[in-house]
Design an enzyme around this catalytic site. Structure first.
Site, mmCIF file in Angstrom:
data_model
loop_
_atom_site.group_PDB
_atom_site.id
_atom_site.type_symbol
_atom_site.label_atom_id
_atom_site.label_comp_id
_atom_site.label_asym_id
_atom_site.label_seq_id
_atom_site.Cartn_x
_atom_site.Cartn_y
_atom_site.Cartn_z
ATOM 1 N N LYS A 1 0.502 -0.957 0.263
ATOM 2 C CA LYS A 1 0.286 -0.189 0.141
ATOM 3 C C LYS A 1 0.801 1.151 0.171
ATOM 4 O O LYS A 1 0.562 2.179 -0.578
ATOM 5 C CB LYS A 1 -0.863 -0.130 1.148
ATOM 6 C CG LYS A 1 -2.457 -1.140 1.260
ATOM 7 C CD LYS A 1 -3.396 -0.377 1.808
ATOM 8 C CE LYS A 1 -4.350 -1.688 1.815
ATOM 9 N NZ LYS A 1 -5.364 -1.590 2.505
ATOM 10 N N ARG A 2 2.272 1.443 0.707
ATOM 11 C CA ARG A 2 2.589 2.420 0.785
ATOM 12 C C ARG A 2 4.080 2.165 0.232
ATOM 13 O O ARG A 2 4.681 1.015 0.693
ATOM 14 C CB ARG A 2 2.797 3.064 2.305
ATOM 15 C CG ARG A 2 1.823 3.396 2.285
ATOM 16 C CD ARG A 2 1.235 4.288 3.039
ATOM 17 N NE ARG A 2 0.403 4.734 3.605
ATOM 18 C CZ ARG A 2 -0.442 6.169 2.950
ATOM 19 N NH1 ARG A 2 0.397 6.845 2.733
ATOM 20 N NH2 ARG A 2 -1.609 6.462 3.321
#
Length: 565
Positions: free
Chosen positions: A251-252
């Protein structure tokens, strides 16, 4: 919602719309330990923002609800009992066991007491007594090793080999093919796999598109369909999204938030941009252009996915962002005033943050209209609001700030600045807004639009341009040349033709080069004075947005009183 999840949802949505089917949202919350507060609301908001409105599901209902698995437990119990009754499943009374190897501890979840051999009456009696917890397991089908399973992308899928040792995980997916799979957990709730197969059948699902990480589960799902005597849906597995290091996209990462909300709120990515971008990740686009609206994606979508994983290159995202902002600007130019929508809102907010004095002086509707003009002028460079306002800082700055940021090296060296300022001063004193167009000599005519068909603004701009050209020719032409005969009209744009008109064929080439040098010097000088040499839209567009009063200030010139511009 991770962008990988949105991509899978998008593929399902496009297929449903392409074929006249229904796109279904089902909340799969069987694993209550991993339930996140407010997750359903946030997921729904992300889907709606992206333009993926579901035809059946939470909030909208449908004929096969409820659409949240935690509200369907009675249905799963009934179907588990049906399998118990026909002998394709059994109750397992074994409890998880822990084993230590050094400092490591893991849980074995297999049936180690051979519960499948218990007589049905004994199994039922122990369960009804309520003294022992139990799980419901699927018996391995006969000839299980000879079965093949179809996938639309990868063809035949083979069953994984059994695990030789117990799994070191407590997750319900662990040891998926290492032992008879658990269908109902000891707390009476279903496993993910069992609930999904039951729901897909009852909800009449025809196609399931999912990531290749679920391919290992497909044989189990086929086993369950076989146990019930149901026809399975069509499965299409798509590759995973990888980063530039070929690792699974999280996600990051160090560069960018890759959850939907982060891209939307932190980076200003538009919904049509993100959907266009994700559709291209692992799908074989049949068109030459990669820029597509949602309607165009639906029209062209098919199930021709590429095999293998896909490396995500974020440069493509920003390329599509620029193109989709351009499409919105075109809609504004065609009379759809509200087309810029959140793009304009974000730019206005960024101007208010980065240039508060300017925003205060030009507030409300004036600021909104002005920002719209800047967007239309520089529609080919939009990345996000912060980047756009920084790139176009000179539109939102005072004359003093522009002067302060001018670099000496950015000034034109082709023609002395004093000569260009003199040219511009002559333009101001000579220009007459009422001067009519005149006929153009036959040798200089082009197929330009006639003046009568232009708007007032276009006629005025063309007249200024024509006078500016005349003044340049008068400066560079020999004293003997009849410069007064140069037509005062915008059609006289053929440099070589004008040069031959003035000096004949012999000196036309050198004179044309001198004219082009002046034109280049003039544009460089204007950009230096008006925008401190900053790259951006064409200077005519810059001047149109700034307005004549601001242009005069930055050029250091004074308009004559009462003269119409």
């Amino acid at each position: 919602m991770h962008i990988g999840g949105l991509r899978t949802a998008l593929f399902s949505y496009l297929l449903a719309k392409r074929t006249g089917g229904q796109f279904i949202l089902r909340i799969e919350d069987t694993d209550q330990k991993r339930l996140v507060s407010n997750a359903v609301t946030r997921l729904s908001e992300d889907l709606r923002w992206a333009g993926l409105q579901w035809d059946e599901g939470p909030e909208v209902g449908g004929p096969y609800g409820p659409y949240q698995q935690s509200n369907r437990n009675k249905i799963y119990q009934e179907h588990a009992n049906a399998l118990l009754d026909d002998g394709t499943a059994y109750r397992c009374f074994c409890t998880p066991q822990s084993s230590g190897h050094g400092s490591a501890t893991y849980v074995t979840s297999g049936c180690y007491h051979n519960c499948s051999r218990l007589p049905a009456s004994d199994s039922r009696a122990r369960a009804e007594g309520g003294e022992q917890l139990f799980t419901v397991r699927l018996k391995q089908p006969d000839h299980v090793r000879k079965r093949m399973f179809q996938d639309l992308i990868y063809g035949n899928i083979k069953r994984l080999k059994r695990s030789a040792s117990p799994s070191a995980s407590t997750d319900e997916d662990s040891g998926l093919d290492g032992a008879d799979t658990i269908l109902m957990k000891s707390d009476g709730t279903p496993t993910y796999h069992f609930a999904n197969v039951v729901d897909d059948h009852l909800m009449k699902i025809t196609h399931v598109i999912r990531g290749t990480e679920w391919m290992a589960s497909t044989p189990l799902h086929y086993d369950l369909y076989h146990a019930f005597g149901w026809k399975p849906p069509v499965f299409a597995h798509v590759g995973l999204l990888l980063d530039k290091d070929k690792a699974k996209l999280s996600k990051r990462n160090a560069d960018l938030a890759l959850d939907v909300r982060g891209l939307r709120e932190d980076h200003g990515v538009l919904p049509e941009t993100l959907c266009n971008f994700l559709a291209l990740q692992g799908w074989s686009n049949p068109r030459k252009s990669d820029v597509m609206t949602m309607d165009e994606l639906v029209e062209n979508f098919d199930l021709k996915f590429t095999r293998g994983n896909t490396m995500v290159l974020m440069e493509k995202l920003w390329f599509l962002q620029r193109n989709h902002v351009q499409l919105r600007c075109e809609r504004v130019s065609n009379g759809e005033e509200q087309a810029l929508g959140d793009v304009l809102d974000h730019v206005v907010q960024e101007v208010e943050r980065a240039h508060p004095d300017f925003a205060t002086n030009k507030s409300g509707a004036r600021l909104t209209d002005y920002c719209t003009s800047v967007l239309l002028a520089d529609d080919k460079s939009y990345h996000n609001a912060a980047h756009f306002v920084e790139r176009n800082w000179y539109f939102f700055s005072s004359t003093e700030e522009v002067k302060r940021r001018r670099s000496t090296s950015a000034a034109s060296q082709l023609v002395p600045a004093i000569d260009i300022d003199s040219l511009l001063q002559d333009l101001i004193s000579t220009y007459d807004a009422t001067t009519p167009y005149v006929d153009v000599p036959a040798g200089l005519r082009s197929e330009a639009t006639v003046a009568e068909r232009r708007t007032t603004a276009e006629r005025s701009a063309a007249r200024i341009h024509a006078l500016l050209n005349l003044l340049i020719w008068q400066r560079i032409a020999p004293a003997s040349a009849e410069t007064r005969a140069i037509p005062f009209a915008e059609q006289a744009t053929d440099t070589e033709a004008v040069a031959r008109f003035l000096v004949g064929d012999a000196g036309a080439g050198d004179l044309a080069k001198d004219y082009q040098t002046w034109q280049k010097a003039l544009m460089r000088h204007l950009r230096w004075k008006l925008a401190a040499g900053t790259p951006g839209p064409g200077m005519y567009m810059v001047m149109a947005v700034l307005g004549y009063e601001e242009c005069f200030k930055r050029l250091g010139l004074t308009p004559e009183a009462g003269k119409e511009w």
